[in-house]
Write an enzyme that holds these catalytic residues in place. Structure first.
Site, PDB file in Angstrom:
ATOM      1  N   TRP A   1       2.819  32.311  21.966  1.00 31.98           N
ATOM      2  CA  TRP A   1       2.533  31.287  20.958  1.00 31.98           C
ATOM      3  C   TRP A   1       3.673  30.045  20.617  1.00 31.98           C
ATOM      4  CZ3 TRP A   1      -2.293  30.253  20.041  1.00 31.98           C
ATOM      5  CH2 TRP A   1      -3.322  31.275  20.160  1.00 31.98           C
ATOM      6  N   ASP A  19       6.128  30.498  12.523  1.00 35.10           N
ATOM      7  CA  ASP A  19       4.811  30.611  12.779  1.00 35.10           C
ATOM      8  C   ASP A  19       4.836  32.337  12.184  1.00 35.10           C
ATOM      9  OD1 ASP A  19       2.176  31.215  13.436  1.00 35.10           O
ATOM     10  OD2 ASP A  19       2.408  30.689  15.415  1.00 35.10           O
ATOM     11  N   LYS A  26      -6.253  36.332   9.933  1.00 36.75           N
ATOM     12  CA  LYS A  26      -5.722  37.779  10.294  1.00 36.75           C
ATOM     13  C   LYS A  26      -5.539  38.274   9.140  1.00 36.75           C
ATOM     14  CE  LYS A  26      -3.709  35.353  14.424  1.00 36.75           C
ATOM     15  NZ  LYS A  26      -5.002  35.644  15.438  1.00 36.75           N
TER      16      LYS A  26
HETATM   17  C1  LIG Z   1       0.987  33.791  16.219  1.00 43.14           C
HETATM   18  C2  LIG Z   1       0.020  32.699  16.208  1.00 43.14           C
HETATM   19  N1  LIG Z   1       0.216  31.385  16.184  1.00 43.14           N
HETATM   20  C3  LIG Z   1      -0.887  30.376  16.358  1.00 43.14           C
HETATM   21  C4  LIG Z   1      -2.123  30.876  16.707  1.00 43.14           C
HETATM   22  C5  LIG Z   1      -3.421  29.957  17.079  1.00 43.14           C
HETATM   23  O1  LIG Z   1      -3.961  29.813  15.591  1.00 43.14           O
HETATM   24  P1  LIG Z   1      -5.361  28.868  15.454  1.00 43.14           P
HETATM   25  O2  LIG Z   1      -6.305  29.442  16.366  1.00 43.14           O
HETATM   26  O3  LIG Z   1      -5.628  29.011  13.820  1.00 43.14           O
HETATM   27  O4  LIG Z   1      -4.979  27.391  15.761  1.00 43.14           O
HETATM   28  C6  LIG Z   1      -2.402  32.055  16.688  1.00 43.14           C
HETATM   29  C7  LIG Z   1      -3.878  32.553  17.036  1.00 43.14           C
HETATM   30  O5  LIG Z   1      -4.082  33.890  17.029  1.00 43.14           O
HETATM   31  C8  LIG Z   1      -1.320  33.014  16.714  1.00 43.14           C
HETATM   32  O6  LIG Z   1      -1.656  34.407  16.626  1.00 43.14           O
END
Ligand SMILES: Cc1ncc(COP(=O)(O)O)c(C=O)c1O
Length: 361
Positions: free
Chosen positions: A101, A172, A196
């Protein structure tokens, strides 16, 4: 009706109490004569839902007054772009890469401006945190970005490893927000997709220090400008009303669990028994992550014999245990044990895993 033991990485399990309350209020929210989905976002009913959700979140996380709380859309992925759009202001930003991520966050930010990777642990397959010596910071960076819990690799940055570097820290926290107490004041900006630990997908939470507002260039779209969103109380346009309502119910549920200190204790115990099961399996199951940064929310593991992966998942399904397939990029298994996954659920998982190992080891 049978509800599964749900270990999905996200969208993930929600507290049953919350779902029941939403069900009860679905046709007629507290005498309004309609559901939350059907009422004006500018009416007094929804305004009260939004205000209560924000107040409860502020209380849970101890968010100081100088931070704005925004309920946005677009997911955490949109934040990968929106953050540099708002905060770069022609400068460069530093990113620490500890998993897929944060790597994605770098890639997206590179489309907007100049980005430096201050450290990466990719050479380890993202199974550890960088050492202090490995982190090469730019003291003039517009901000430093970290992902405090890497959902796919199961790497979590412990609170004591979050140090002041002299530049605004952007985090994040999508997959572990609200799972433990956090010192918001260490951060310039915290963001998280809801699906989540907050509520249904479609809501994105941004908590931003007011000093970071108003830096965006004039040519970015209005809807992407944090300052405009803050001035309008997240209501420049129609917000994700039903998602905010459910998030509000989750915040109230969390308060009934004893707030973040209360849920922290349960989460610690859940993670302890699951890692103990893996570590005591005699190598039948293994987790590759350094013990000092193992995630308490996402627990990836592999079976020593990959030929047993499919039978493991089939037997798990049979036992009512779902959502264990690892992310496609890493394979293996992953159990996500977010706030709404109870200790009983994790005990059921551990019982199943021990039994499967006994029968197949
Ligand atoms: C740590 C993290 N950042 C970003 C995201 C991306 O999130 P989204 O699908 O809401 O854009 C996720 C998705 O699982 C994630 O776990």
């Amino acid at each position: 009706m049978t509800r599964i033991w749900n270990f999905s990485a996200g969208p993930a399990a929600l507290p049953e109490e919350v779902l029941r309350q939403a069900q009860e209020e679905l046709l007629d929210w507290q005498g309004a004569g309609c559901s939350v989905m059907e009422m004006s976002h500018r009416g007094k009913e929804f305004m009260s839902i939004l205000a209560q959700a924000e107040a409860d979140l502020r209380e849970l996380m101890g968010i100081p007054e100088q931070y704005k709380v925004l309920f946005l859309q677009g997911g955490a992925t949109q934040q990968f772009a929106q953050i540099p759009m708002n905060l770069l202001a022609g400068r460069s930003a530093d990113y620490i890469v500890t998993g897929s991520w944060s790597k994605k966050a770098v890639k997206e930010a590179q489309r907007i401006g100049t980005v430096r990777v201050a450290a990466t642990t990719e050479d380890s397959g993202f199974t550890r945190l960088p050492t202090a010596e490995e982190i090469k910071l730019d003291p003039f960076a517009a901000y430093l970005h970290v992902c405090t819990n890497e959902t796919i690799h199961g790497v979590e940055i412990p609170a004591e490893r979050i140090a002041d570097t002299g530049v605004p820290l952007v985090a994040d926290m999508s997959s572990h927000i609200l799972s433990r107490p956090v010192n918001v004041e260490k951060f310039g900006l915290i963001y998280a997709g809801a699906q989540k630990n907050i509520g249904p997908s479609g809501v994105t939470l941004v908590i931003v220090h007011r000093d970071l507002l108003g830096m965006a260039p004039l040519n970015i779209p209005t809807v992407m400008d944090y300052a405009v969103m803050a001035e309008n109380g997240s209501m420049l346009n129609t917000p994700p009303t039903f998602g905010i309502y459910i998030a509000g119910l989750v915040f109230q549920w969390l308060k009934r669990q004893g707030g973040l200190a209360g849920i922290d204790a349960v989460n610690a115990e859940k993670a302890r028994i699951l890692y103990e099961c893996i570590d005591n399996s005699g190598g039948f199951y293994t987790n590759p992550v350094d013990p000092d940064c193992r995630s308490r929310m996402n627990v990836p593991f592999v079976l020593a014999d990959a030929a047993l992966d499919a039978p493991f998942l089939a037997a798990a399904k049979e036992a009512g245990v779902l959502g264990l397939k690892g992310h496609k990029s890493v394979g293996g298994m992953r159990a996500s044990i977010y706030n709404a996954v109870s200790l009983d659920a994790v005990k059921a998982l551990v019982g199943f895993m021990n039994d499967f190992a006994k029968r197949n080891g």
